[in-house]
Scaffold this motif. Sequence first.
Motif, PDB file in Angstrom:
ATOM      1  N   LEU A  61       0.795  -1.268   0.071  1.00  0.00           N
ATOM      2  CA  LEU A  61      -0.149   0.189  -0.059  1.00  0.00           C
ATOM      3  C   LEU A  61       0.627   1.340   0.097  1.00  0.00           C
ATOM      4  O   LEU A  61       0.473   2.227  -0.444  1.00  0.00           O
ATOM      5  N   HIS A  62       1.993   1.186   0.632  1.00  0.00           N
ATOM      6  CA  HIS A  62       2.755   2.492   0.756  1.00  0.00           C
ATOM      7  C   HIS A  62       3.737   2.745  -0.338  1.00  0.00           C
ATOM      8  O   HIS A  62       4.191   3.791  -0.750  1.00  0.00           O
ATOM      9  N   ASN A  63       4.155   1.420  -1.168  1.00  0.00           N
ATOM     10  CA  ASN A  63       4.950   1.640  -1.959  1.00  0.00           C
ATOM     11  C   ASN A  63       4.518   1.090  -3.585  1.00  0.00           C
ATOM     12  O   ASN A  63       5.245   1.694  -4.671  1.00  0.00           O
ATOM     13  N   ASN A  64       3.519   0.688  -3.948  1.00  0.00           N
ATOM     14  CA  ASN A  64       3.277   0.106  -4.885  1.00  0.00           C
ATOM     15  C   ASN A  64       1.800   0.174  -5.504  1.00  0.00           C
ATOM     16  O   ASN A  64       1.608  -0.179  -6.654  1.00  0.00           O
ATOM     17  N   VAL A  65       1.019   0.868  -4.790  1.00  0.00           N
ATOM     18  CA  VAL A  65      -0.503   1.102  -5.352  1.00  0.00           C
ATOM     19  C   VAL A  65      -0.310   2.567  -5.752  1.00  0.00           C
ATOM     20  O   VAL A  65       0.157   3.575  -5.456  1.00  0.00           O
ATOM     21  N   HIS A  66      -1.217   2.404  -7.151  1.00  0.00           N
ATOM     22  CA  HIS A  66      -1.151   3.969  -7.672  1.00  0.00           C
ATOM     23  C   HIS A  66      -2.854   3.952  -8.008  1.00  0.00           C
ATOM     24  O   HIS A  66      -3.657   3.174  -7.977  1.00  0.00           O
ATOM     25  N   VAL A  67      -3.018   5.450  -8.192  1.00  0.00           N
ATOM     26  CA  VAL A  67      -4.363   5.701  -8.521  1.00  0.00           C
ATOM     27  C   VAL A  67      -4.956   4.796  -9.548  1.00  0.00           C
ATOM     28  O   VAL A  67      -4.236   4.558 -10.750  1.00  0.00           O
TER      29      VAL A  67
END
Length: 86
Positions: A61-67
Amino acid sequence: PCMQDRAVHYHPGDHIELFAYDDQGSLRVGHFSISSSPTDSDQWIEITTRYEQNGFFSELLHNNVHVGDVFLVRYPMDDGVRIVSN
């Protein structure tokens, strides 16, 4: 059922289950408390996460999730207890 374009109803204290596959192809599940107010919107929910090094969902969630990323989410749930005042 897909929650897209449907109202999301929840109460204080409810949580969601978020599902994602890890690098080995195993399905992982994370439990997250809902941090948005039920009166703010009926179309979305917010969760709050704390970064934990080497934590699967924390790293994701902090490093790999994008809109625009899509996740499988189990509908908001509670602990089955409601306190109702008269």
